[in-house]
Write a protein that holds these residues in place. Sequence first.
Motif, PDB file in Angstrom:
ATOM      1  N   HIS A   1      -9.425  34.623 -23.972  1.00  0.00           N
ATOM      2  CA  HIS A   1      -9.654  34.264 -22.571  1.00  0.00           C
ATOM      3  C   HIS A   1      -8.448  33.513 -22.018  1.00  0.00           C
ATOM      4  N   GLY A   2      -7.966  33.943 -20.845  1.00  0.00           N
ATOM      5  CA  GLY A   2      -6.848  33.279 -20.196  1.00  0.00           C
ATOM      6  C   GLY A   2      -5.486  33.682 -20.715  1.00  0.00           C
ATOM      7  N   SER A   3      -5.415  34.693 -21.574  1.00  0.00           N
ATOM      8  CA  SER A   3      -4.129  35.112 -22.139  1.00  0.00           C
ATOM      9  C   SER A   3      -3.410  36.084 -21.214  1.00  0.00           C
ATOM     10  N   LEU A   4      -2.111  36.178 -21.412  1.00  0.00           N
ATOM     11  CA  LEU A   4      -1.258  37.122 -20.682  1.00  0.00           C
ATOM     12  C   LEU A   4      -0.563  37.998 -21.718  1.00  0.00           C
ATOM     13  N   THR A   5      -0.920  39.291 -21.734  1.00  0.00           N
ATOM     14  CA  THR A   5      -0.478  40.194 -22.790  1.00  0.00           C
ATOM     15  C   THR A   5       0.241  41.398 -22.208  1.00  0.00           C
ATOM     16  N   ALA A   6       1.397  41.724 -22.763  1.00  0.00           N
ATOM     17  CA  ALA A   6       2.099  42.963 -22.430  1.00  0.00           C
ATOM     18  C   ALA A   6       1.671  44.043 -23.412  1.00  0.00           C
ATOM     19  N   LEU A   7       1.431  45.228 -22.896  1.00  0.00           N
ATOM     20  CA  LEU A   7       1.082  46.398 -23.700  1.00  0.00           C
ATOM     21  C   LEU A   7       2.289  47.325 -23.656  1.00  0.00           C
TER      22      LEU A   7
ATOM     23  N   LEU B   1      -6.269  44.364 -15.416  1.00  0.00           N
ATOM     24  CA  LEU B   1      -5.542  45.377 -16.172  1.00  0.00           C
ATOM     25  C   LEU B   1      -4.585  46.093 -15.229  1.00  0.00           C
ATOM     26  N   LEU B   2      -3.311  46.082 -15.539  1.00  0.00           N
ATOM     27  CA  LEU B   2      -2.293  46.680 -14.679  1.00  0.00           C
ATOM     28  C   LEU B   2      -1.512  47.715 -15.490  1.00  0.00           C
ATOM     29  N   ASP B   3      -1.557  48.968 -15.050  1.00  0.00           N
ATOM     30  CA  ASP B   3      -0.913  50.046 -15.796  1.00  0.00           C
ATOM     31  C   ASP B   3       0.426  50.399 -15.151  1.00  0.00           C
ATOM     32  N   GLU B   4       1.509  50.016 -15.805  1.00  0.00           N
ATOM     33  CA  GLU B   4       2.870  50.288 -15.347  1.00  0.00           C
ATOM     34  C   GLU B   4       3.081  49.893 -13.879  1.00  0.00           C
TER      35      GLU B   4
ATOM     36  N   ILE C   1      -3.703  41.858 -18.770  1.00  0.00           N
ATOM     37  CA  ILE C   1      -3.036  42.804 -19.672  1.00  0.00           C
ATOM     38  C   ILE C   1      -2.227  43.765 -18.815  1.00  0.00           C
ATOM     39  N   VAL C   2      -0.938  43.902 -19.126  1.00  0.00           N
ATOM     40  CA  VAL C   2      -0.039  44.703 -18.306  1.00  0.00           C
ATOM     41  C   VAL C   2       0.714  45.685 -19.200  1.00  0.00           C
ATOM     42  N   ALA C   3       0.619  46.980 -18.887  1.00  0.00           N
ATOM     43  CA  ALA C   3       1.440  47.979 -19.568  1.00  0.00           C
ATOM     44  C   ALA C   3       2.835  47.942 -18.965  1.00  0.00           C
ATOM     45  N   VAL C   4       3.850  47.747 -19.821  1.00  0.00           N
ATOM     46  CA  VAL C   4       5.217  47.537 -19.353  1.00  0.00           C
ATOM     47  C   VAL C   4       6.179  48.340 -20.221  1.00  0.00           C
ATOM     48  N   HIS C   5       7.209  48.924 -19.576  1.00  0.00           N
ATOM     49  CA  HIS C   5       8.266  49.614 -20.317  1.00  0.00           C
ATOM     50  C   HIS C   5       9.486  48.723 -20.538  1.00  0.00           C
ATOM     51  N   ASP C   6       9.769  47.840 -19.590  1.00  0.00           N
ATOM     52  CA  ASP C   6      10.975  47.027 -19.626  1.00  0.00           C
ATOM     53  C   ASP C   6      10.791  45.870 -20.612  1.00  0.00           C
ATOM     54  N   LEU C   7      11.410  45.967 -21.781  1.00  0.00           N
ATOM     55  CA  LEU C   7      11.232  44.934 -22.791  1.00  0.00           C
ATOM     56  C   LEU C   7      11.887  43.617 -22.394  1.00  0.00           C
ATOM     57  N   GLY C   8      12.881  43.678 -21.508  1.00  0.00           N
ATOM     58  CA  GLY C   8      13.463  42.443 -20.997  1.00  0.00           C
ATOM     59  C   GLY C   8      12.445  41.642 -20.210  1.00  0.00           C
ATOM     60  N   LEU C   9      11.689  42.321 -19.349  1.00  0.00           N
ATOM     61  CA  LEU C   9      10.619  41.648 -18.610  1.00  0.00           C
ATOM     62  C   LEU C   9       9.574  41.075 -19.554  1.00  0.00           C
ATOM     63  N   VAL C  10       9.253  41.835 -20.581  1.00  0.00           N
ATOM     64  CA  VAL C  10       8.244  41.381 -21.533  1.00  0.00           C
ATOM     65  C   VAL C  10       8.708  40.099 -22.219  1.00  0.00           C
ATOM     66  N   ARG C  11       9.948  40.092 -22.690  1.00  0.00           N
ATOM     67  CA  ARG C  11      10.461  38.908 -23.382  1.00  0.00           C
ATOM     68  C   ARG C  11      10.512  37.691 -22.456  1.00  0.00           C
ATOM     69  N   ASP C  12      10.811  37.919 -21.192  1.00  0.00           N
ATOM     70  CA  ASP C  12      10.983  36.798 -20.260  1.00  0.00           C
ATOM     71  C   ASP C  12       9.668  36.248 -19.719  1.00  0.00           C
TER      72      ASP C  12
ATOM     73  N   THR D   1       2.177  40.151 -26.926  1.00  0.00           N
ATOM     74  CA  THR D   1       2.488  41.571 -26.800  1.00  0.00           C
ATOM     75  C   THR D   1       1.718  42.367 -27.841  1.00  0.00           C
ATOM     76  N   LEU D   2       1.211  43.530 -27.421  1.00  0.00           N
ATOM     77  CA  LEU D   2       0.628  44.520 -28.321  1.00  0.00           C
ATOM     78  C   LEU D   2       1.520  45.751 -28.277  1.00  0.00           C
ATOM     79  N   LEU D   3       2.127  46.082 -29.416  1.00  0.00           N
ATOM     80  CA  LEU D   3       3.016  47.234 -29.533  1.00  0.00           C
ATOM     81  C   LEU D   3       2.226  48.406 -30.101  1.00  0.00           C
ATOM     82  N   MET D   4       2.183  49.522 -29.338  1.00  0.00           N
ATOM     83  CA  MET D   4       1.376  50.677 -29.708  1.00  0.00           C
ATOM     84  C   MET D   4       2.248  51.902 -30.002  1.00  0.00           C
ATOM     85  N   ALA D   5       1.781  52.725 -30.927  1.00  0.00           N
ATOM     86  CA  ALA D   5       2.320  54.067 -31.135  1.00  0.00           C
ATOM     87  C   ALA D   5       1.124  54.951 -31.509  1.00  0.00           C
ATOM     88  N   ARG D   6       0.159  54.969 -30.601  1.00  0.00           N
ATOM     89  CA  ARG D   6      -1.164  55.565 -30.785  1.00  0.00           C
ATOM     90  C   ARG D   6      -2.023  54.784 -31.771  1.00  0.00           C
TER      91      ARG D   6
END
Length: 276
Positions: free
Chosen positions: A30-36, A155-158, A186-197, A202-207
């Motif tokens: 609860h209350g977390s901010l996660t990049a997917l 939930l925000l997808d890209e 939870i936000v799906a993001v491609h830009d890893l720079g944004l994710v790090r900043d 972070t949840l890293l997926m490959a199916r």
Amino acid sequence: MTEACLTFRDLTLGYDSHPAVHHLNGTVKHGSLTALVGANGSGKSTLMKGIIGVIAPMSGMVTRKWGASVAYLPQQSELDRSFPARVVDLVSMGLWPKRGLLGRTTRQDRASVASALLAVGLEGFETRPVDTLSGGQLQRALFARVLVQNADIILLDEPFNAVDAQTVADLIALIGDWHGEGRTVIVAVHDLGLVRDHFPETLLMARRPIAWGPTAEVLRPENLRRARRFDEAWHDDAPWCEPQDGPGHRHDDGHRHPPAGHADTGRREPAVSPPA
């Protein structure tokens, strides 16, 4: 101990009997901010649709904290921009969970919509047709629709695709505000720079889940290489599935192990879950 907002128990999701998310276990606090994060086709959008219930699990389950409301922002490519609507109509759609399709909006609702438009920098755009907006303006309007929903889980997808740098900065600030208010984002993001900043988790997926936890740990080079190997195995027309806790479900629809030279060594991968 922080309360779980979402819990995944051996969750597998897919389309037409073909799994797209495999054996996900863990909790979103609860209350977390996660990049997917993950390559295209890694299961990010599928996971979000599973959370909101658009896709039923093939096996396992996802459970939500009792009473928690959810706001979901799909990718722009899934939206029909030709629909004849004004900006105010689009944003007001966020009131449907409270008012229903035929419910009459109140003065408070109209004030909420006006406040949301001001917050995203679209004051004065109320009567603009949606199909005349730029990509950045449309995304701002969609964020305004999320704002009026006042949801516990967002939930925000890209959301940063095809928008200008200033819009990205403004939307990141809104996401930071939601996080500061104690919402679960939870936000799906491609830009890893944004994710790090900007994203602590972070949840890293490959199916399947590759790594999940503090961003600096998850985005270590070895994890990114491992995700890339799994992604390449999938895209070489070699779908595979190895349950992590016993036999689990079976896939008898052509599911098989990757070809020689890919990432299956015959060893079971360890279960992945965020730190307690």
